[in-house]
Write a protein that holds these residues in place. Structure first.
Motif, PDB file in Angstrom:
ATOM      1  N   ARG A  27     -10.108  -5.081  11.833  1.00  0.00           N
ATOM      2  CA  ARG A  27     -11.029  -6.185  11.588  1.00  0.00           C
ATOM      3  C   ARG A  27     -11.108  -6.515  10.105  1.00  0.00           C
ATOM      4  NH1 ARG A  27     -16.283  -3.959  14.527  1.00  0.00           N
ATOM      5  NH2 ARG A  27     -15.642  -2.119  13.375  1.00  0.00           N
ATOM      6  N   SER A  28     -11.707  -7.637   9.812  1.00  0.00           N
ATOM      7  CA  SER A  28     -12.023  -8.043   8.444  1.00  0.00           C
ATOM      8  C   SER A  28     -10.778  -8.234   7.587  1.00  0.00           C
ATOM      9  CB  SER A  28     -12.957  -7.018   7.776  1.00  0.00           C
ATOM     10  OG  SER A  28     -14.132  -6.841   8.532  1.00  0.00           O
ATOM     11  N   PHE A  29      -9.684  -8.634   8.211  1.00  0.00           N
ATOM     12  CA  PHE A  29      -8.438  -8.829   7.460  1.00  0.00           C
ATOM     13  C   PHE A  29      -8.649  -9.793   6.315  1.00  0.00           C
ATOM     14  CE2 PHE A  29      -3.924  -9.076   6.850  1.00  0.00           C
ATOM     15  CZ  PHE A  29      -3.669 -10.384   6.486  1.00  0.00           C
ATOM     16  N   SER A  30      -9.372 -10.863   6.522  1.00  0.00           N
ATOM     17  CA  SER A  30      -9.519 -11.906   5.504  1.00  0.00           C
ATOM     18  C   SER A  30     -10.223 -11.408   4.256  1.00  0.00           C
ATOM     19  CB  SER A  30     -10.263 -13.110   6.078  1.00  0.00           C
ATOM     20  OG  SER A  30     -11.577 -12.746   6.446  1.00  0.00           O
ATOM     21  N   THR A  31     -10.921 -10.308   4.336  1.00  0.00           N
ATOM     22  CA  THR A  31     -11.671  -9.804   3.179  1.00  0.00           C
ATOM     23  C   THR A  31     -10.876  -8.795   2.355  1.00  0.00           C
ATOM     24  OG1 THR A  31     -12.665  -7.951   4.376  1.00  0.00           O
ATOM     25  CG2 THR A  31     -13.789 -10.079   4.499  1.00  0.00           C
ATOM     26  N   TYR A  32      -9.740  -8.358   2.867  1.00  0.00           N
ATOM     27  CA  TYR A  32      -8.990  -7.320   2.179  1.00  0.00           C
ATOM     28  C   TYR A  32      -8.182  -7.863   1.004  1.00  0.00           C
ATOM     29  CZ  TYR A  32      -9.815  -3.608   5.589  1.00  0.00           C
ATOM     30  OH  TYR A  32     -10.394  -2.638   6.365  1.00  0.00           O
ATOM     31  N   ALA A  33      -8.088  -7.052  -0.039  1.00  0.00           N
ATOM     32  CA  ALA A  33      -7.057  -7.253  -1.040  1.00  0.00           C
ATOM     33  C   ALA A  33      -5.742  -6.790  -0.418  1.00  0.00           C
ATOM     34  CB  ALA A  33      -7.354  -6.449  -2.295  1.00  0.00           C
ATOM     35  N   LEU A  34      -4.701  -7.613  -0.560  1.00  0.00           N
ATOM     36  CA  LEU A  34      -3.408  -7.322   0.065  1.00  0.00           C
ATOM     37  C   LEU A  34      -2.319  -7.425  -0.983  1.00  0.00           C
ATOM     38  CD1 LEU A  34      -3.806  -9.602   3.195  1.00  0.00           C
ATOM     39  CD2 LEU A  34      -3.873  -7.123   3.208  1.00  0.00           C
ATOM     40  N   GLY A  35      -1.316  -6.584  -0.856  1.00  0.00           N
ATOM     41  CA  GLY A  35      -0.257  -6.654  -1.847  1.00  0.00           C
ATOM     42  C   GLY A  35       1.056  -6.111  -1.357  1.00  0.00           C
ATOM     43  N   TRP A  36       2.087  -6.427  -2.102  1.00  0.00           N
ATOM     44  CA  TRP A  36       3.432  -5.907  -1.893  1.00  0.00           C
ATOM     45  C   TRP A  36       3.811  -5.037  -3.095  1.00  0.00           C
ATOM     46  CZ3 TRP A  36       6.110  -6.393   2.567  1.00  0.00           C
ATOM     47  CH2 TRP A  36       5.702  -7.385   3.469  1.00  0.00           C
ATOM     48  N   PHE A  37       4.345  -3.879  -2.779  1.00  0.00           N
ATOM     49  CA  PHE A  37       4.849  -2.952  -3.769  1.00  0.00           C
ATOM     50  C   PHE A  37       6.300  -2.649  -3.417  1.00  0.00           C
ATOM     51  CE2 PHE A  37       0.831  -1.504  -5.778  1.00  0.00           C
ATOM     52  CZ  PHE A  37      -0.076  -2.112  -4.931  1.00  0.00           C
ATOM     53  N   ARG A  38       7.033  -2.078  -4.365  1.00  0.00           N
ATOM     54  CA  ARG A  38       8.405  -1.693  -4.070  1.00  0.00           C
ATOM     55  C   ARG A  38       8.763  -0.410  -4.809  1.00  0.00           C
ATOM     56  NH1 ARG A  38      11.583  -6.677  -7.176  1.00  0.00           N
ATOM     57  NH2 ARG A  38      11.078  -6.028  -9.327  1.00  0.00           N
ATOM     58  N   GLN A  39       9.734   0.274  -4.243  1.00  0.00           N
ATOM     59  CA  GLN A  39      10.208   1.512  -4.851  1.00  0.00           C
ATOM     60  C   GLN A  39      11.706   1.606  -4.653  1.00  0.00           C
ATOM     61  OE1 GLN A  39       8.335   5.137  -3.463  1.00  0.00           O
ATOM     62  NE2 GLN A  39       8.813   6.160  -5.393  1.00  0.00           N
ATOM     63  N   SER A  40      12.420   1.809  -5.744  1.00  0.00           N
ATOM     64  CA  SER A  40      13.862   2.010  -5.685  1.00  0.00           C
ATOM     65  C   SER A  40      14.153   3.459  -6.056  1.00  0.00           C
ATOM     66  CB  SER A  40      14.590   1.036  -6.609  1.00  0.00           C
ATOM     67  OG  SER A  40      14.051   1.066  -7.901  1.00  0.00           O
ATOM     68  N   PRO A  41      15.328   3.984  -5.686  1.00  0.00           N
ATOM     69  CA  PRO A  41      15.640   5.397  -5.925  1.00  0.00           C
ATOM     70  C   PRO A  41      15.481   5.792  -7.383  1.00  0.00           C
ATOM     71  CG  PRO A  41      17.242   4.433  -4.452  1.00  0.00           C
ATOM     72  CD  PRO A  41      16.402   3.301  -4.943  1.00  0.00           C
ATOM     73  N   GLY A  42      14.772   6.887  -7.599  1.00  0.00           N
ATOM     74  CA  GLY A  42      14.593   7.410  -8.938  1.00  0.00           C
ATOM     75  C   GLY A  42      13.524   6.716  -9.755  1.00  0.00           C
ATOM     76  N   LYS A  43      12.839   5.758  -9.152  1.00  0.00           N
ATOM     77  CA  LYS A  43      11.801   5.020  -9.875  1.00  0.00           C
ATOM     78  C   LYS A  43      10.462   5.163  -9.166  1.00  0.00           C
ATOM     79  CE  LYS A  43      14.795   1.500 -11.913  1.00  0.00           C
ATOM     80  NZ  LYS A  43      14.995   0.037 -12.112  1.00  0.00           N
ATOM     81  N   GLU A  44       9.402   4.954  -9.917  1.00  0.00           N
ATOM     82  CA  GLU A  44       8.075   4.987  -9.328  1.00  0.00           C
ATOM     83  C   GLU A  44       7.810   3.687  -8.564  1.00  0.00           C
ATOM     84  OE1 GLU A  44       5.778   7.820 -12.607  1.00  0.00           O
ATOM     85  OE2 GLU A  44       5.163   5.752 -12.304  1.00  0.00           O
ATOM     86  N   ARG A  45       6.914   3.784  -7.620  1.00  0.00           N
ATOM     87  CA  ARG A  45       6.512   2.602  -6.881  1.00  0.00           C
ATOM     88  C   ARG A  45       5.821   1.631  -7.834  1.00  0.00           C
ATOM     89  NH1 ARG A  45       3.302   3.522  -1.357  1.00  0.00           N
ATOM     90  NH2 ARG A  45       5.193   4.765  -1.062  1.00  0.00           N
ATOM     91  N   GLU A  46       6.162   0.353  -7.732  1.00  0.00           N
ATOM     92  CA  GLU A  46       5.562  -0.637  -8.624  1.00  0.00           C
ATOM     93  C   GLU A  46       4.957  -1.791  -7.830  1.00  0.00           C
ATOM     94  OE1 GLU A  46       8.082  -2.934 -11.193  1.00  0.00           O
ATOM     95  OE2 GLU A  46       9.564  -3.340  -9.630  1.00  0.00           O
ATOM     96  N   PHE A  47       3.922  -2.359  -8.395  1.00  0.00           N
ATOM     97  CA  PHE A  47       3.296  -3.548  -7.850  1.00  0.00           C
ATOM     98  C   PHE A  47       4.235  -4.737  -8.013  1.00  0.00           C
ATOM     99  CE2 PHE A  47       0.042  -6.532  -6.812  1.00  0.00           C
ATOM    100  CZ  PHE A  47       0.192  -7.595  -7.706  1.00  0.00           C
ATOM    101  N   VAL A  48       4.332  -5.572  -6.978  1.00  0.00           N
ATOM    102  CA  VAL A  48       5.177  -6.756  -7.029  1.00  0.00           C
ATOM    103  C   VAL A  48       4.334  -8.030  -6.984  1.00  0.00           C
ATOM    104  CG1 VAL A  48       7.002  -8.055  -5.865  1.00  0.00           C
ATOM    105  CG2 VAL A  48       7.074  -5.553  -5.899  1.00  0.00           C
ATOM    106  N   ALA A  49       3.494  -8.144  -5.998  1.00  0.00           N
ATOM    107  CA  ALA A  49       2.685  -9.359  -5.820  1.00  0.00           C
ATOM    108  C   ALA A  49       1.490  -9.010  -4.960  1.00  0.00           C
ATOM    109  CB  ALA A  49       3.499 -10.459  -5.153  1.00  0.00           C
ATOM    110  N   GLY A  50       0.382  -9.724  -5.162  1.00  0.00           N
ATOM    111  CA  GLY A  50      -0.759  -9.409  -4.333  1.00  0.00           C
ATOM    112  C   GLY A  50      -1.936 -10.335  -4.521  1.00  0.00           C
TER     113      GLY A  50
END
Length: 121
Positions: A27-50
């Motif tokens: 429930r309450s999907f419309s109220t959530y902060a939502l984002g896309w992150f990515r992780q490539s081999p050997g790197k930390e996960r990074e924020f992409v868009a949100g």
């Protein structure tokens, strides 16, 4: 509790496009902060868009500098889905892309399983 399921990843040549989708349950999907992150081999996960939260109520769109002008995030609250349109893809965009949700995106508690995006040169 929120469950997130990503789809739309794949193999594409440099300069091509992909659209990722993230379907959410709960429930309450419309109220959530939502984002896309990515992780490539050997790197930390990074924020992409949100959709980040400012204050208590306001959500605003944010992108990492490396994707500005190429990627577009959108959401359809009626379908409980968030999208990431990726254009002009580069080999350095290759990564596993994750959808995340929470009150804020600083440390979102809910994550999808990830979808692989591979961009060939």
């Amino acid at each position: 509790q929120v469950q997130l399921v990503e789809s739309g990843g794949g193999l594409v040549q440099a300069g091509g496009s992909l659209r990722l989708s993230c379907a959410a349950s709960g429930r309450s999907f419309s109220t959530y902060a939502l984002g896309w992150f990515r992780q490539s081999p050997g790197k930390e996960r990074e924020f992409v868009a949100g959709f980040r939260r400012r204050g208590v109520v306001t959500l605003y769109v944010d992108y990492v500098d490396s994707v500005k002008g190429r990627f577009t995030i959108s959401r359809d609250n009626a379908k409980n889905t968030v999208y990431l349109q990726m254009n002009s893809l580069k080999p350095e965009d290759t990564a596993v892309y994750y959808c995340a949700a929470g009150f804020r995106l600083d440390s979102p508690p809910y994550w999808g399983q990830g979808t692989q995006v591979t961009v060939s040169s």
